[in-house]
Design a protein around this motif. Sequence first.
Motif, PDB file in Angstrom:
ATOM      1  N   SER A  89      24.197  22.248   5.040  1.00 30.18           N
ATOM      2  CA  SER A  89      23.359  22.621   3.731  1.00 30.18           C
ATOM      3  C   SER A  89      22.072  23.610   4.355  1.00 30.18           C
ATOM      4  O   SER A  89      21.643  24.643   3.720  1.00 30.18           O
ATOM      5  CB  SER A  89      22.923  21.695   2.923  1.00 30.18           C
ATOM      6  N   GLU A  90      21.619  23.350   5.560  1.00 29.61           N
ATOM      7  CA  GLU A  90      20.658  23.958   6.223  1.00 29.61           C
ATOM      8  C   GLU A  90      21.165  25.569   6.321  1.00 29.61           C
ATOM      9  O   GLU A  90      20.149  26.332   6.721  1.00 29.61           O
ATOM     10  CB  GLU A  90      20.142  23.407   7.602  1.00 29.61           C
ATOM     11  N   THR A  91      22.223  25.929   6.739  1.00 27.12           N
ATOM     12  CA  THR A  91      22.599  27.443   6.915  1.00 27.12           C
ATOM     13  C   THR A  91      22.735  28.172   5.824  1.00 27.12           C
ATOM     14  O   THR A  91      22.903  29.286   5.809  1.00 27.12           O
ATOM     15  CB  THR A  91      23.734  27.315   7.736  1.00 27.12           C
ATOM     16  N   ILE A  92      22.566  27.629   4.542  1.00 30.73           N
ATOM     17  CA  ILE A  92      22.814  28.492   3.224  1.00 30.73           C
ATOM     18  C   ILE A  92      21.347  28.626   2.672  1.00 30.73           C
ATOM     19  O   ILE A  92      20.478  27.756   2.614  1.00 30.73           O
ATOM     20  CB  ILE A  92      23.455  27.608   2.196  1.00 30.73           C
ATOM     21  N   GLU A  93      21.293  30.054   2.274  1.00 29.87           N
ATOM     22  CA  GLU A  93      20.087  30.305   1.393  1.00 29.87           C
ATOM     23  C   GLU A  93      20.604  30.871   0.103  1.00 29.87           C
ATOM     24  O   GLU A  93      21.389  32.097   0.220  1.00 29.87           O
ATOM     25  CB  GLU A  93      19.058  31.401   2.160  1.00 29.87           C
ATOM     26  N   LEU A  94      20.306  30.470  -0.926  1.00 33.00           N
ATOM     27  CA  LEU A  94      20.537  31.214  -2.190  1.00 33.00           C
ATOM     28  C   LEU A  94      19.770  32.136  -2.443  1.00 33.00           C
ATOM     29  O   LEU A  94      18.442  32.015  -2.600  1.00 33.00           O
ATOM     30  CB  LEU A  94      20.459  30.013  -3.382  1.00 33.00           C
ATOM     31  N   SER A 101      23.522  33.536   1.464  1.00 36.05           N
ATOM     32  CA  SER A 101      23.538  33.939   2.944  1.00 36.05           C
ATOM     33  C   SER A 101      23.687  32.648   3.799  1.00 36.05           C
ATOM     34  O   SER A 101      23.237  31.818   3.504  1.00 36.05           O
ATOM     35  CB  SER A 101      22.234  34.679   3.320  1.00 36.05           C
ATOM     36  N   ASP A 102      24.879  32.848   4.622  1.00 33.13           N
ATOM     37  CA  ASP A 102      25.177  31.893   5.505  1.00 33.13           C
ATOM     38  C   ASP A 102      24.946  31.943   6.938  1.00 33.13           C
ATOM     39  O   ASP A 102      25.696  33.060   7.419  1.00 33.13           O
ATOM     40  CB  ASP A 102      26.762  31.495   5.195  1.00 33.13           C
ATOM     41  N   SER A 103      24.102  31.561   7.460  1.00 35.17           N
ATOM     42  CA  SER A 103      23.736  31.731   8.925  1.00 35.17           C
ATOM     43  C   SER A 103      24.495  31.227   9.935  1.00 35.17           C
ATOM     44  O   SER A 103      24.407  31.462  11.054  1.00 35.17           O
ATOM     45  CB  SER A 103      22.094  31.446   9.227  1.00 35.17           C
ATOM     46  N   GLN A 123      24.777  23.468 -15.446  1.00 34.57           N
ATOM     47  CA  GLN A 123      24.574  22.617 -14.353  1.00 34.57           C
ATOM     48  C   GLN A 123      24.606  23.496 -13.039  1.00 34.57           C
ATOM     49  O   GLN A 123      24.231  22.731 -12.051  1.00 34.57           O
ATOM     50  CB  GLN A 123      25.473  21.456 -14.255  1.00 34.57           C
ATOM     51  N   LEU A 124      25.313  24.481 -13.012  1.00 36.92           N
ATOM     52  CA  LEU A 124      25.686  25.347 -11.696  1.00 36.92           C
ATOM     53  C   LEU A 124      24.542  25.537 -10.836  1.00 36.92           C
ATOM     54  O   LEU A 124      24.492  25.407  -9.602  1.00 36.92           O
ATOM     55  CB  LEU A 124      26.593  26.388 -12.001  1.00 36.92           C
ATOM     56  N   ASP A 125      23.393  26.402 -11.423  1.00 36.72           N
ATOM     57  CA  ASP A 125      22.284  26.542 -10.599  1.00 36.72           C
ATOM     58  C   ASP A 125      21.634  25.212 -10.070  1.00 36.72           C
ATOM     59  O   ASP A 125      21.546  25.327  -8.815  1.00 36.72           O
ATOM     60  CB  ASP A 125      20.977  27.210 -11.707  1.00 36.72           C
ATOM     61  N   THR A 126      21.738  24.236 -10.613  1.00 35.53           N
ATOM     62  CA  THR A 126      20.986  22.986 -10.050  1.00 35.53           C
ATOM     63  C   THR A 126      22.038  22.471  -8.971  1.00 35.53           C
ATOM     64  O   THR A 126      21.458  21.941  -7.943  1.00 35.53           O
ATOM     65  CB  THR A 126      20.823  21.882 -11.268  1.00 35.53           C
ATOM     66  N   PHE A 127      23.410  22.449  -9.272  1.00 37.57           N
ATOM     67  CA  PHE A 127      24.296  22.152  -8.006  1.00 37.57           C
ATOM     68  C   PHE A 127      24.228  22.896  -7.053  1.00 37.57           C
ATOM     69  O   PHE A 127      24.153  22.022  -5.694  1.00 37.57           O
ATOM     70  CB  PHE A 127      25.612  22.138  -8.917  1.00 37.57           C
ATOM     71  N   PHE A 128      24.267  24.120  -7.102  1.00 37.30           N
ATOM     72  CA  PHE A 128      24.339  25.030  -5.799  1.00 37.30           C
ATOM     73  C   PHE A 128      22.785  24.963  -5.130  1.00 37.30           C
ATOM     74  O   PHE A 128      22.971  25.368  -3.647  1.00 37.30           O
ATOM     75  CB  PHE A 128      24.797  26.423  -6.015  1.00 37.30           C
ATOM     76  N   SER A 129      21.989  24.597  -5.598  1.00 35.32           N
ATOM     77  CA  SER A 129      20.506  24.325  -5.135  1.00 35.32           C
ATOM     78  C   SER A 129      20.387  22.986  -3.989  1.00 35.32           C
ATOM     79  O   SER A 129      19.618  22.695  -3.582  1.00 35.32           O
ATOM     80  CB  SER A 129      19.282  24.617  -6.106  1.00 35.32           C
ATOM     81  N   SER A 130      21.242  21.906  -4.724  1.00 35.05           N
ATOM     82  CA  SER A 130      21.299  20.868  -3.938  1.00 35.05           C
ATOM     83  C   SER A 130      21.823  20.861  -2.631  1.00 35.05           C
ATOM     84  O   SER A 130      22.626  21.816  -2.123  1.00 35.05           O
ATOM     85  CB  SER A 130      21.959  19.488  -4.887  1.00 35.05           C
ATOM     86  N   ASP A 131      21.725  19.775  -1.993  1.00 34.27           N
ATOM     87  CA  ASP A 131      22.075  19.629  -0.438  1.00 34.27           C
ATOM     88  C   ASP A 131      23.873  19.864  -0.315  1.00 34.27           C
ATOM     89  O   ASP A 131      24.193  20.375   0.177  1.00 34.27           O
ATOM     90  CB  ASP A 131      21.870  18.298   0.155  1.00 34.27           C
ATOM     91  N   GLU A 132      24.194  18.946  -1.441  1.00 38.07           N
ATOM     92  CA  GLU A 132      25.879  18.901  -1.594  1.00 38.07           C
ATOM     93  C   GLU A 132      26.339  20.249  -1.912  1.00 38.07           C
ATOM     94  O   GLU A 132      27.245  20.745  -1.388  1.00 38.07           O
ATOM     95  CB  GLU A 132      26.052  18.206  -2.764  1.00 38.07           C
ATOM     96  N   GLY A 133      25.553  21.058  -2.936  1.00 36.03           N
ATOM     97  CA  GLY A 133      26.015  22.400  -3.333  1.00 36.03           C
ATOM     98  C   GLY A 133      25.925  23.255  -2.192  1.00 36.03           C
ATOM     99  O   GLY A 133      26.883  24.302  -1.881  1.00 36.03           O
ATOM    100  N   ARG A 134      24.941  23.411  -1.287  1.00 38.37           N
ATOM    101  CA  ARG A 134      24.701  24.231  -0.377  1.00 38.37           C
ATOM    102  C   ARG A 134      25.702  24.076   0.813  1.00 38.37           C
ATOM    103  O   ARG A 134      26.280  24.640   1.602  1.00 38.37           O
ATOM    104  CB  ARG A 134      23.406  24.259   0.235  1.00 38.37           C
TER     105      ARG A 134
END
Length: 248
Positions: free
Chosen positions: A126-131, A146-148, A106-117
């Motif tokens: 969450s808008e500052t994170i690009e997986l 990447s964290d902007s 489930q980790l890929d799905t979690f970190f792709s979500s707003d909460e994960g980012r």
Amino acid sequence: MSTWISNSALAGVLMLAGCGGLGPSGTAPVRTVFVTSDQVTIAGPDGFCIDPDSTRESDDSAFVLLGNCAVISNRRSAGQPDVNAVLTASISEADPDQSLRDAIPQLDTFFSSDEGRQLLSRAGDSETIELLDSFHQGDVFYLRASDSSASEIQNVSADYWRSYFDIGDRIATLTVLGAADNPIDEETSLATLRAFTDTVLAANLGLESGVSALPPIDSPAPAAEAPRRPSGNGTLWNVGLFRRIMGN
């Protein structure tokens, strides 16, 4: 996210430059530290030592920073890593009823979500994170992001590699951070993280098997190898990670 890393500390451990500013002597390099009530062991690859000024731990959780041994110890003979980076290890609170390895699918799905980012973002945005990449190998999950967002730590590259895995009843989060003005290429960063991850896993085989491989807690450890740091304030950002992933 709490880091407990001062700008001066990071600047020092990121500085290679042949260690030209080092004096003839310094403190003994600390290559291993035992943290939390169950004595989780943190150690880095060759050339990386514990920065005691940036390390915080309590019985419940811990944050450890590792950097250039020669710079941290102010000893030319202490050795240096081949890569210009700092390493961090966060150890979560113990939870015997949960296991990160069971959540890896489930980790890929979690970190792709707003909460994960949001959890990954230094600013909690969450808008500052690009997986950029992720995969798992056995019971270890690897993530590149990447964290902007602005950082309280000067001269940190936006990109980083990170790994997640269980140590006994705890979740370990390991990260490789490069300097913004001298970034580490993706392959070197990942190779460094793999070496760091393998070192920590090997050092904690006793905890994984349920049999302590360390001396009893009341047995003295060599001062240069396993200092106990004062309890730190703040909350490690990965405490409760599993509950967020599983929706608990």
